[in-house]
Design a protein around this motif. Sequence first.
Motif, PDB file in Angstrom:
ATOM      1  N   ILE A  82     -15.460 -47.795 -41.792  1.00  0.00           N
ATOM      2  CA  ILE A  82     -14.564 -47.643 -40.635  1.00  0.00           C
ATOM      3  C   ILE A  82     -13.486 -46.655 -41.056  1.00  0.00           C
ATOM      4  O   ILE A  82     -12.907 -46.800 -42.130  1.00  0.00           O
ATOM      5  CB  ILE A  82     -13.891 -49.000 -40.284  1.00  0.00           C
ATOM      6  N   ALA A  83     -13.237 -45.654 -40.214  1.00  0.00           N
ATOM      7  CA  ALA A  83     -12.248 -44.646 -40.587  1.00  0.00           C
ATOM      8  C   ALA A  83     -10.906 -44.925 -39.923  1.00  0.00           C
ATOM      9  O   ALA A  83     -10.855 -45.215 -38.723  1.00  0.00           O
ATOM     10  CB  ALA A  83     -12.747 -43.255 -40.180  1.00  0.00           C
ATOM     11  N   VAL A  84      -9.843 -44.841 -40.707  1.00  0.00           N
ATOM     12  CA  VAL A  84      -8.488 -44.978 -40.165  1.00  0.00           C
ATOM     13  C   VAL A  84      -8.284 -43.875 -39.120  1.00  0.00           C
ATOM     14  O   VAL A  84      -8.685 -42.730 -39.324  1.00  0.00           O
ATOM     15  CB  VAL A  84      -7.441 -44.886 -41.304  1.00  0.00           C
ATOM     16  N   GLY A  85      -7.722 -44.253 -37.962  1.00  0.00           N
ATOM     17  CA  GLY A  85      -7.477 -43.280 -36.894  1.00  0.00           C
ATOM     18  C   GLY A  85      -8.521 -43.298 -35.794  1.00  0.00           C
ATOM     19  O   GLY A  85      -8.272 -42.807 -34.693  1.00  0.00           O
ATOM     20  N   TYR A  88     -11.303 -47.721 -31.058  1.00  0.00           N
ATOM     21  CA  TYR A  88     -12.255 -48.806 -30.802  1.00  0.00           C
ATOM     22  C   TYR A  88     -11.792 -49.688 -29.652  1.00  0.00           C
ATOM     23  O   TYR A  88     -10.591 -49.836 -29.404  1.00  0.00           O
ATOM     24  CB  TYR A  88     -12.386 -49.714 -32.043  1.00  0.00           C
ATOM     25  N   LEU A  89     -12.788 -50.311 -28.996  1.00  0.00           N
ATOM     26  CA  LEU A  89     -12.524 -51.423 -28.097  1.00  0.00           C
ATOM     27  C   LEU A  89     -12.575 -52.692 -28.924  1.00  0.00           C
ATOM     28  O   LEU A  89     -13.348 -52.770 -29.887  1.00  0.00           O
ATOM     29  CB  LEU A  89     -13.634 -51.536 -27.041  1.00  0.00           C
ATOM     30  N   ALA A  90     -11.798 -53.692 -28.543  1.00  0.00           N
ATOM     31  CA  ALA A  90     -11.875 -54.990 -29.214  1.00  0.00           C
ATOM     32  C   ALA A  90     -12.675 -55.949 -28.326  1.00  0.00           C
ATOM     33  O   ALA A  90     -12.252 -56.253 -27.206  1.00  0.00           O
ATOM     34  CB  ALA A  90     -10.479 -55.535 -29.461  1.00  0.00           C
ATOM     35  N   TYR A  91     -13.840 -56.371 -28.807  1.00  0.00           N
ATOM     36  CA  TYR A  91     -14.598 -57.417 -28.109  1.00  0.00           C
ATOM     37  C   TYR A  91     -13.824 -58.716 -28.300  1.00  0.00           C
ATOM     38  O   TYR A  91     -13.570 -59.137 -29.429  1.00  0.00           O
ATOM     39  CB  TYR A  91     -16.011 -57.510 -28.705  1.00  0.00           C
ATOM     40  N   GLY A  92     -13.416 -59.353 -27.196  1.00  0.00           N
ATOM     41  CA  GLY A  92     -12.470 -60.460 -27.268  1.00  0.00           C
ATOM     42  C   GLY A  92     -12.991 -61.775 -27.829  1.00  0.00           C
ATOM     43  O   GLY A  92     -12.369 -62.373 -28.711  1.00  0.00           O
ATOM     44  N   PRO A  93     -14.139 -62.262 -27.322  1.00  0.00           N
ATOM     45  CA  PRO A  93     -14.585 -63.604 -27.712  1.00  0.00           C
ATOM     46  C   PRO A  93     -14.836 -63.726 -29.217  1.00  0.00           C
ATOM     47  O   PRO A  93     -15.354 -62.799 -29.838  1.00  0.00           O
ATOM     48  CB  PRO A  93     -15.903 -63.773 -26.944  1.00  0.00           C
ATOM     49  N   ILE A  94     -14.435 -64.849 -29.782  1.00  0.00           N
ATOM     50  CA  ILE A  94     -14.709 -65.089 -31.197  1.00  0.00           C
ATOM     51  C   ILE A  94     -15.295 -66.490 -31.347  1.00  0.00           C
ATOM     52  O   ILE A  94     -14.612 -67.491 -31.152  1.00  0.00           O
ATOM     53  CB  ILE A  94     -13.433 -64.960 -32.058  1.00  0.00           C
ATOM     54  N   VAL A 137     -13.898 -57.047 -37.966  1.00  0.00           N
ATOM     55  CA  VAL A 137     -14.643 -55.784 -37.895  1.00  0.00           C
ATOM     56  C   VAL A 137     -15.891 -55.934 -37.013  1.00  0.00           C
ATOM     57  O   VAL A 137     -16.308 -54.997 -36.332  1.00  0.00           O
ATOM     58  CB  VAL A 137     -14.960 -55.289 -39.335  1.00  0.00           C
ATOM     59  N   ARG A 138     -16.453 -57.165 -36.946  1.00  0.00           N
ATOM     60  CA  ARG A 138     -17.622 -57.436 -36.091  1.00  0.00           C
ATOM     61  C   ARG A 138     -17.306 -57.212 -34.611  1.00  0.00           C
ATOM     62  O   ARG A 138     -18.197 -56.941 -33.805  1.00  0.00           O
ATOM     63  CB  ARG A 138     -18.049 -58.888 -36.333  1.00  0.00           C
ATOM     64  N   ASN A 139     -16.039 -57.328 -34.233  1.00  0.00           N
ATOM     65  CA  ASN A 139     -15.646 -57.232 -32.826  1.00  0.00           C
ATOM     66  C   ASN A 139     -15.274 -55.818 -32.387  1.00  0.00           C
ATOM     67  O   ASN A 139     -14.822 -55.627 -31.265  1.00  0.00           O
ATOM     68  CB  ASN A 139     -14.466 -58.173 -32.546  1.00  0.00           C
ATOM     69  N   LEU A 140     -15.429 -54.835 -33.278  1.00  0.00           N
ATOM     70  CA  LEU A 140     -15.051 -53.461 -32.935  1.00  0.00           C
ATOM     71  C   LEU A 140     -16.218 -52.714 -32.296  1.00  0.00           C
ATOM     72  O   LEU A 140     -17.323 -52.689 -32.832  1.00  0.00           O
ATOM     73  CB  LEU A 140     -14.618 -52.705 -34.198  1.00  0.00           C
ATOM     74  N   VAL A 141     -15.980 -52.109 -31.141  1.00  0.00           N
ATOM     75  CA  VAL A 141     -16.997 -51.286 -30.470  1.00  0.00           C
ATOM     76  C   VAL A 141     -16.437 -49.868 -30.370  1.00  0.00           C
ATOM     77  O   VAL A 141     -15.383 -49.658 -29.750  1.00  0.00           O
ATOM     78  CB  VAL A 141     -17.331 -51.856 -29.071  1.00  0.00           C
ATOM     79  N   PRO A 142     -17.121 -48.879 -30.984  1.00  0.00           N
ATOM     80  CA  PRO A 142     -16.546 -47.528 -31.074  1.00  0.00           C
ATOM     81  C   PRO A 142     -16.431 -46.816 -29.719  1.00  0.00           C
ATOM     82  O   PRO A 142     -17.297 -46.943 -28.861  1.00  0.00           O
ATOM     83  CB  PRO A 142     -17.524 -46.778 -31.991  1.00  0.00           C
ATOM     84  N   LEU A 143     -15.345 -46.047 -29.567  1.00  0.00           N
ATOM     85  CA  LEU A 143     -15.109 -45.297 -28.328  1.00  0.00           C
ATOM     86  C   LEU A 143     -15.296 -43.801 -28.498  1.00  0.00           C
ATOM     87  O   LEU A 143     -15.201 -43.056 -27.517  1.00  0.00           O
ATOM     88  CB  LEU A 143     -13.687 -45.573 -27.826  1.00  0.00           C
ATOM     89  N   GLY A 144     -15.546 -43.354 -29.730  1.00  0.00           N
ATOM     90  CA  GLY A 144     -15.711 -41.912 -29.939  1.00  0.00           C
ATOM     91  C   GLY A 144     -14.480 -41.168 -29.474  1.00  0.00           C
ATOM     92  O   GLY A 144     -13.357 -41.578 -29.758  1.00  0.00           O
ATOM     93  N   ASP A 145     -14.687 -40.095 -28.689  1.00  0.00           N
ATOM     94  CA  ASP A 145     -13.527 -39.306 -28.256  1.00  0.00           C
ATOM     95  C   ASP A 145     -13.072 -39.662 -26.838  1.00  0.00           C
ATOM     96  O   ASP A 145     -12.292 -38.941 -26.225  1.00  0.00           O
ATOM     97  CB  ASP A 145     -13.827 -37.803 -28.386  1.00  0.00           C
ATOM     98  N   ILE A 300     -21.545 -58.771 -27.245  1.00  0.00           N
ATOM     99  CA  ILE A 300     -21.120 -57.571 -27.985  1.00  0.00           C
ATOM    100  C   ILE A 300     -22.037 -56.400 -27.622  1.00  0.00           C
ATOM    101  O   ILE A 300     -21.583 -55.283 -27.378  1.00  0.00           O
ATOM    102  CB  ILE A 300     -21.144 -57.822 -29.510  1.00  0.00           C
ATOM    103  N   GLU A 301     -23.345 -56.685 -27.527  1.00  0.00           N
ATOM    104  CA  GLU A 301     -24.292 -55.624 -27.173  1.00  0.00           C
ATOM    105  C   GLU A 301     -23.971 -55.059 -25.785  1.00  0.00           C
ATOM    106  O   GLU A 301     -23.995 -53.839 -25.577  1.00  0.00           O
ATOM    107  CB  GLU A 301     -25.729 -56.157 -27.196  1.00  0.00           C
TER     108      GLU A 301
END
Length: 349
Positions: A82-85, A88-94, A137-145, A300-301
Amino acid sequence: MKAVRFEAWHTAPALRDIDKPTPAPGEVLLKVAGAGACHSDVSVFQDYDESLPISRLLQPPFTLGHESSGWVEELGEGVEGIAVGDAYLAYGPIGCGHCRACSRGQDTYCENQATNPYAAIGLGRDGGMAEYMTVPVRNLVPLGDADPVAAAPLADAGLTPYHAIKNSAHVLVGGGKYALVIGLGGLGQVAVQILQAITGATVIATDNKADAMELAAKRGAVTVEGGEGQAERIREITGGRGVDAVFDFVGVKPTIELSRAVVAVQGAITIAGIANGTVEWNFMSTPYESTLTNTYWGTIEDLYEVAALYRAGKIEMDVTRFTMGQALEAYDKLIEGSVLGRAVVVPHA
Ligand code: ZN
Ligand code: ZN
């Protein structure tokens, strides 16, 4: 740092100064880009208390904000790749993270809910209505640009309708199908777009606010006003056959009654609004083999798929921005019903 805190049942949230959190092993610290204000937050602080079983997972105090996004600020111990900066979206449910439901990314239906400490990020655990938040980290969904501020509501206002529509996809496959969206608030407007993007169905939409109807019409929905003869007018659009899939984002008795009045034989009604309306059901009250179900949030998917639709420009979020100092006002406006689309708090505006 500033945070919107839910501190006691039947009490409005408060804007407080609290310590900036530190990511635990396996978590990251996000600098919050946006956090959506949701009607279910209002239910939690206005209506819920100890008498409801779910309240065990929502014990105050905690920071609100269960649909959030942000930029990685700091990595907790053991986090790699995972790169700093990055945004990401945060998937809420845990959930517990290891039962059958969690293993398919469906933490919402975790089989170990009885022993989980909280329901979700922003629902029992500190959420995104703050300058910073921690996220496993499992709850992170990348947003790209893609713009993470406007993307924040995808984590609930996008994910919930997407999951409901995907669940009903079997009745929308083929030509000449009809879908009905009841309630054109934050979720309903996204539902109209998702139906257009992933099904070939004709989308019918209804709401009692003229500006919301106008926006849905611009997005290609056939809009039908409420009042006398509403069900008949909807049936007429379908050639009398009825609607194949109904999505009720309100969930009061009249909207559930409308759903039953317009659904087709073998059609599907999904109640996604949590207003807890009650209707009687018997053999003759609904068309043959029609189904009535509810749904809660998504997997998450699903959130990866919603993010992909957003990044491809297939869905857009209607966002009204509020600064951190205006966060409580965002909830007031939500309660009075004067926000078009989603109210998003932007802590670093
Ligand atoms: Zn919500
Ligand atoms: Zn689980």
